[in-house]
Scaffold this motif. Structure first.
Motif, short mmCIF file in Angstrom:
data_model
loop_
_atom_site.label_atom_id
_atom_site.label_comp_id
_atom_site.label_asym_id
_atom_site.label_seq_id
_atom_site.Cartn_x
_atom_site.Cartn_y
_atom_site.Cartn_z
N ILE A 9 35.41 33.43 47.45
CA ILE A 9 36.23 32.36 47.40
C ILE A 9 36.88 31.67 48.53
O ILE A 9 37.02 30.57 48.75
CB ILE A 9 37.49 32.93 46.57
CG1 ILE A 9 38.00 31.61 45.82
CG2 ILE A 9 38.41 33.50 47.13
CD1 ILE A 9 39.13 31.88 44.73
N GLU A 10 36.94 32.48 49.84
CA GLU A 10 37.67 31.79 50.85
C GLU A 10 36.78 30.68 51.65
O GLU A 10 37.41 29.72 52.01
CB GLU A 10 37.88 32.86 51.79
CG GLU A 10 38.94 33.89 51.63
CD GLU A 10 38.50 35.00 50.69
OE1 GLU A 10 39.54 35.64 50.50
OE2 GLU A 10 37.54 35.16 50.32
N VAL A 15 39.64 25.14 49.34
CA VAL A 15 40.35 26.38 49.51
C VAL A 15 40.57 26.45 51.01
O VAL A 15 39.89 26.77 51.95
CB VAL A 15 39.42 27.73 49.07
CG1 VAL A 15 40.16 29.01 48.98
CG2 VAL A 15 39.34 27.43 47.53
N TYR A 16 41.98 26.62 51.08
CA TYR A 16 42.53 26.80 52.67
C TYR A 16 43.79 27.93 52.60
O TYR A 16 43.82 28.48 53.69
CB TYR A 16 43.39 25.55 52.86
CG TYR A 16 42.28 24.49 53.18
CD1 TYR A 16 41.52 24.11 53.87
CD2 TYR A 16 42.57 23.30 51.89
CE1 TYR A 16 40.81 22.92 53.80
CE2 TYR A 16 41.89 22.32 51.75
CZ TYR A 16 40.89 22.03 52.97
OH TYR A 16 39.99 20.81 52.73
N GLN A 20 45.85 30.47 47.52
CA GLN A 20 44.71 29.91 46.37
C GLN A 20 43.70 31.06 45.98
O GLN A 20 43.02 31.00 45.21
CB GLN A 20 43.97 29.04 46.93
CG GLN A 20 44.74 27.48 47.19
CD GLN A 20 43.76 26.56 48.19
OE1 GLN A 20 43.95 26.54 49.34
NE2 GLN A 20 43.11 25.73 47.16
N VAL A 21 43.72 32.20 46.85
CA VAL A 21 42.86 33.40 46.49
C VAL A 21 43.70 34.62 45.97
O VAL A 21 43.13 35.54 45.81
CB VAL A 21 42.16 33.57 47.86
CG1 VAL A 21 41.33 32.59 48.51
CG2 VAL A 21 43.10 34.47 48.72
N GLU A 27 47.75 27.85 41.85
CA GLU A 27 46.78 27.45 42.82
C GLU A 27 45.58 28.34 42.75
O GLU A 27 44.35 27.90 42.79
CB GLU A 27 47.30 27.41 44.04
CG GLU A 27 48.23 26.33 44.59
CD GLU A 27 48.48 25.97 45.85
OE1 GLU A 27 47.28 25.89 46.61
OE2 GLU A 27 49.51 26.16 46.45
N TYR A 28 45.63 29.40 42.36
CA TYR A 28 44.67 30.37 42.33
C TYR A 28 43.93 30.25 40.98
O TYR A 28 42.83 30.22 40.92
CB TYR A 28 44.90 31.98 42.12
CG TYR A 28 44.05 32.81 41.59
CD1 TYR A 28 42.98 33.35 42.34
CD2 TYR A 28 44.12 33.12 40.25
CE1 TYR A 28 41.87 34.24 41.84
CE2 TYR A 28 43.13 34.18 39.69
CZ TYR A 28 41.88 34.46 40.48
OH TYR A 28 41.16 35.39 40.23
N ALA A 31 41.60 27.51 41.98
CA ALA A 31 40.66 27.73 42.96
C ALA A 31 39.54 28.65 42.51
O ALA A 31 38.16 28.55 42.85
CB ALA A 31 41.32 28.49 44.14
#
Length: 272
Positions: A9-10, A15-16, A20-21, A27-28, A31
């Motif tokens: 995912i990164e 995605v920053y 998000q991860v 946010e996840y 993402a």
């Protein structure tokens, strides 16, 4: 032709940031759908390129990020853990080529969200003296099964790190790193189009791409993030402490080496 699509995912466009991860926040949730979209782009590209069978490996965190109902129905999904071959589970099924989508720079690299396997545990992972990130480690594990990495996507720093190791892999850049948690990204739509095109062009060339092979025995040098982690890891009798945060062990082959590193990653949770 059988193709395995391994998706992290990164390295996904847009995605920053760690939020998000990591599951448990809005946010996840967004993402993980961007991740599924890029997976679908690679699946479509694989079929465009002549694949007859495609497996998609959910390769981030707990390995159950992409909602199965959002994945291309033509592919078979590999999700959940534990599993021995981790990010390339499925390679044992007689895969002709692997696409690594959404991958990222190695630990202490200059890419977005750079790390190797576990950002809490490892500052450096080297096999036979060569420092490797996740693409290198799992590309070599796939190579032990005779499968080459035919395509990969991520940011510019990820690509710069890995092109010398994978000179015949088709790389697709979806964003440019400007910091550990910042960058300039293609839109998700443009990123998916580029991934689909890149994979479609790469898959027919799978037979001409040599797998990455690291012959055994394999000497594994690790640098842990803290001395406490090094002390914990060296509770394992076959590990040798070589410095304050450094340790070493020897494995008969690359599969045993990678599986051992993943065991240490799991052990690290004791100190979180």
């Amino acid at each position: 032709m059988k193709i395995l699509v391994s998706v992290d995912i990164e390295g996904v466009a847009g995605v920053y940031h760690p939020e998000q991860v990591r599951p448990g926040n809005p946010e996840y949730e967004r993402a993980r759908r961007l991740m599924a979209d890029e997976a679908n782009a690679a699946i479509a590209g694989a079929f465009d390129g002549g694949a007859t069978e495609v497996y998609v490996n959910d390769s981030h965190g707990g390995f159950r990020n992409m909602p199965p109902d959002l994945l291309d129905a033509r592919a078979q999904a590999i999700q959940g853990k534990p599993r021995y071959l981790s990010m390339v589970a499925g390679v044992e099924l007689g895969i002709d080529g692997i696409c690594m989508i959404g991958y990222h720079s190695r630990a202490q690299g200059r890419g977005i969200l750079a790390h190797t396997i576990n950002s809490f545990a490892f500052a450096r992972v080297s096999l036979n003296g060569q420092e490797l990130g996740e693409m290198g480690l799992y590309g070599a594990l796939a190579g032990a099964y005779g499968a080459p990495v035919v395509a990969a996507s991520g940011d510019d720093m990820f690509i710069a790190e890995h092109q010398p190791l994978f000179p015949h892999t088709r790389f697709v850049q979806v964003k440019r790193a400007t910091g550990a948690n910042s960058g300039i990204s293609l839109s998700p739509e443009r990123a998916c189009a580029a991934i689909r095109e890149g994979v479609a062009q790469a898959v027919p060339q799978a037979g001409g791409v040599a797998p990455l092979r690291i012959e055994g025995p394999v000497s594994v040098d690790l640098v842990a993030q803290t001395t406490a982690l090094a002390e914990l890891f060296c509770q394992w009798p076959t590990l040798e402490r070589t410095g304050g945060t450094a340790l070493r062990f020897t494995a008969p082959g690359v599969e045993a080496a990678v599986r051992m590193v993943n065991c240490l990653s799991a052990m690290s949770s004791m100190l979180r």
